[in-house]
Design an enzyme around this catalytic site. Structure first.
Site, PDB file in Angstrom:
ATOM      1  N   THR A  74     -59.033 -23.751  -1.010  1.00 10.05           N
ATOM      2  CA  THR A  74     -58.329 -24.561  -1.996  1.00 10.05           C
ATOM      3  C   THR A  74     -58.312 -23.805  -3.327  1.00 10.05           C
ATOM      4  OG1 THR A  74     -58.016 -26.798  -2.865  1.00 10.05           O
ATOM      5  CG2 THR A  74     -60.267 -25.928  -2.926  1.00 10.05           C
ATOM      6  N   HIS A  76     -58.772 -24.193  -7.574  1.00 13.92           N
ATOM      7  CA  HIS A  76     -59.208 -24.969  -8.731  1.00 13.92           C
ATOM      8  C   HIS A  76     -58.697 -24.283  -9.986  1.00 13.92           C
ATOM      9  CE1 HIS A  76     -61.698 -27.368  -6.195  1.00 13.92           C
ATOM     10  NE2 HIS A  76     -62.580 -26.423  -5.946  1.00 13.92           N
ATOM     11  N   ALA A 158     -61.186 -32.815  -5.645  1.00 13.91           N
ATOM     12  CA  ALA A 158     -60.354 -32.178  -6.677  1.00 13.91           C
ATOM     13  C   ALA A 158     -58.998 -32.870  -6.709  1.00 13.91           C
ATOM     14  CB  ALA A 158     -60.183 -30.695  -6.381  1.00 13.91           C
ATOM     15  N   CYS A 174     -56.156 -25.817   2.591  1.00 13.52           N
ATOM     16  CA  CYS A 174     -56.878 -26.578   3.613  1.00 13.52           C
ATOM     17  C   CYS A 174     -56.451 -26.206   5.029  1.00 13.52           C
ATOM     18  CB  CYS A 174     -56.730 -28.079   3.385  1.00 13.52           C
ATOM     19  SG  CYS A 174     -57.340 -28.595   1.771  1.00 13.52           S
TER      20      CYS A 174
END
Length: 209
Positions: A74, A76, A158, A174
């Site tokens: 993923t 961030h 998140a 994912c």
């Protein structure tokens, strides 16, 4: 009542990870109280324990960190609210049930998004929180990846608030090929992070009593 701690500025992922791990150890050994960290990270790709290297497509100069949380790759970055609950599932008011914990996380985030008029869903065999963007087409608005040590939780959720969604093109998010990603901003909901934080705290207390 559980204390929410907002980490200021754009937090370095590895520094935050050590902060989490240290506090988890304190909960286990010293019976420290449960807390929840609210974080906005500097740009980083993270990989969970189920990642496949081919799902990392083109990361450019964004760092890649391999973690012990569940899930796959993923992103961030700024504009994303990351929530790290450190909860003791072995305490008398909790349940030693990881599936139930994840279900409660999902319900918490869905209810928080609903406050802003966003109808969100969980989809069978697809981790995370999704919204319908077109007929029969869904986009992920929140990712979930957790870890538990001696029934104390860490890592977490998140949620894309005003995230630069183009950064997700560097990975297969994912592990779901051709899946869409969205944010509150993209859905036409413009909210300050501080306002969003108030709602998630209110909704948390309704689910995790």
């Amino acid at each position: 009542m559980i204390r929410f701690i907002t980490i200021p500025d754009f937090a370095d992922y590895q520094v935050t990870l050590k902060l989490m791990e240290d506090y988890v150890n304190k909960v286990i050994s010293d019976h420290k109280p449960e807390i929840i960290y609210l974080v906005e990270h500097s740009e980083v790709y993270t990989a969970g324990t189920n990642y496949k290297q081919e799902e990392l497509l083109n990361y450019g100069d964004i760092p890649v960190i391999y973690t012990g949380r569940g899930g796959k790759f993923t992103f961030h970055g700024p504009g994303q609210r990351v929530i790290y609950p450190i909860l003791n599932l072995a305490s008398p008011n909790r349940h030693k049930d990881l599936k139930l914990y994840i279900k409660m996380l999902e319900e918490w985030i869905i209810n928080s998004l609903n406050y802003f008029g966003i109808k969100a869903y969980i989809i069978k065999d697809k981790v995370g929180i999704w919204v319908k963007v077109r007929k029969d087409e869904f986009a992920k608005i929140a990712a979930i990846g957790v870890r538990v040590r001696k029934w104390v939780t860490y890592h977490g959720v998140a949620i894309n608030i005003s995230t630069d969604l183009s950064k997700f093109s560097g990975i297969i998010p994912c592990g779901l090929e051709n899946s869409l990603v969205t944010s509150l901003n993209q859905l036409g909901i413009h909210v300050e992070m501080s306002e969003f934080d108030k709602i998630i705290q209110t909704e948390f207390n309704k689910i995790f009593k």
